[in-house]
Design an enzyme around this catalytic site. Sequence first.
Site, PDB file in Angstrom:
ATOM      1  CG  HIS A 121      -0.261   0.070   2.532  1.00  0.00           C
ATOM      2  ND1 HIS A 121      -0.046  -1.031   3.330  1.00  0.00           N
ATOM      3  CD2 HIS A 121       0.276   1.121   3.192  1.00  0.00           C
ATOM      4  CE1 HIS A 121       0.584  -0.661   4.423  1.00  0.00           C
ATOM      5  NE2 HIS A 121       0.804   0.647   4.363  1.00  0.00           N
TER       6      HIS A 121
HETATM    7  P1  TYD Z   1      -1.654  -2.649   7.281  1.00  0.00           P
HETATM    8  O1  TYD Z   1      -1.288  -1.226   7.483  1.00  0.00           O
HETATM    9  O2  TYD Z   1      -2.151  -3.052   5.929  1.00  0.00           O
HETATM   10  O3  TYD Z   1      -0.413  -3.559   7.676  1.00  0.00           O
HETATM   11  P2  TYD Z   1       0.938  -4.008   6.914  1.00  0.00           P
HETATM   12  O4  TYD Z   1       1.397  -2.863   6.068  1.00  0.00           O
HETATM   13  O5  TYD Z   1       1.843  -4.316   8.027  1.00  0.00           O
HETATM   14  O6  TYD Z   1       0.671  -5.225   6.120  1.00  0.00           O
HETATM   15  O7  TYD Z   1      -2.683  -3.058   8.401  1.00  0.00           O
HETATM   16  C1  TYD Z   1      -3.064  -4.398   8.621  1.00  0.00           C
HETATM   17  C2  TYD Z   1      -4.419  -4.389   9.341  1.00  0.00           C
HETATM   18  O8  TYD Z   1      -4.267  -3.772  10.627  1.00  0.00           O
HETATM   19  C3  TYD Z   1      -5.481  -3.605   8.604  1.00  0.00           C
HETATM   20  O9  TYD Z   1      -6.709  -4.325   8.753  1.00  0.00           O
HETATM   21  C4  TYD Z   1      -5.588  -2.308   9.339  1.00  0.00           C
HETATM   22  C5  TYD Z   1      -5.148  -2.657  10.751  1.00  0.00           C
HETATM   23  N1  TYD Z   1      -4.432  -1.555  11.418  1.00  0.00           N
HETATM   24  C6  TYD Z   1      -5.043  -0.887  12.469  1.00  0.00           C
HETATM   25  O10 TYD Z   1      -6.194  -1.181  12.863  1.00  0.00           O
HETATM   26  N2  TYD Z   1      -4.363   0.127  13.091  1.00  0.00           N
HETATM   27  C7  TYD Z   1      -3.118   0.489  12.711  1.00  0.00           C
HETATM   28  O11 TYD Z   1      -2.524   1.432  13.306  1.00  0.00           O
HETATM   29  C8  TYD Z   1      -2.501  -0.200  11.606  1.00  0.00           C
HETATM   30  C9  TYD Z   1      -1.131   0.167  11.133  1.00  0.00           C
HETATM   31  C10 TYD Z   1      -3.199  -1.218  10.993  1.00  0.00           C
END
Ligand code: TYD
Length: 133
Positions: free
Chosen positions: A49
Site C-alpha cells: 500500500h
Molecule cells: P496494514 O497497514 O495493511 O499492515 P501491513 O502494512 O503491516 O501489512 O494493516 C493491517 C491491518 O491492521 C489492517 O486491517 C488495518 C489494521 N491496522 C489498524 O487497525 N491500526 C493500525 O494502526 C494499523 C497500522 C493497521
Amino acid sequence: MNYEEVSIPTICHESGMLSVIESGIDLPFEFRRVYFLHSLAEGAIRGGHAHRALHQLLFVPSGSLDLSLNDGNTSITLTMKDPTKGIWLKPPIWRDIDKCSKDATLIVLASDHYDESDYIRNFDDFKQYCESK
Ligand code: TYD
C-alpha cells in the site's frame, strides 16, 4: 524517490546500545502513533500500500527484512538490518515488505492516528494518484 535514510542517535556502551528518537527533534515530523510488526510468519509479505498524507519512520531493531519502494516510476529494494538506521517514508510512496527473518521486528512511527481513508491499497490506483499530482 520519496524516502530518506535517517540515523537514529545511539549511545554505545560495552553492555549494549541505546537508540533514541525524540518526536520533533530527531525526526522532521511529530509522531502520533507507534506500531510494530513482530512474530512474523516465515515468508510473510506485508505492506502492499501507499499513503496519501501519512509520514512514517520505519526501523528494524532486530532481524532483517527487505523493504521495496516504488514512487510510481522507479523502484528500489532496501535490506533493513541496522537498528540505528531508519527509513523515512514521505507520501506518496508504495511499499512492499518481504524476506523477513524469523526474529524480525519492524517498528513504525507514524505522523497521525490510524485512518483507513489515507491508504491506497491498489497499485494501479497509486500510479494514477501519482500521475494526477
Ligand atoms: P496494514 O497497514 O495493511 O499492515 P501491513 O502494512 O503491516 O501489512 O494493516 C493491517 C491491518 O491492521 C489492517 O486491517 C488495518 C489494521 N491496522 C489498524 O487497525 N491500526 C493500525 O494502526 C494499523 C497500522 C493497521
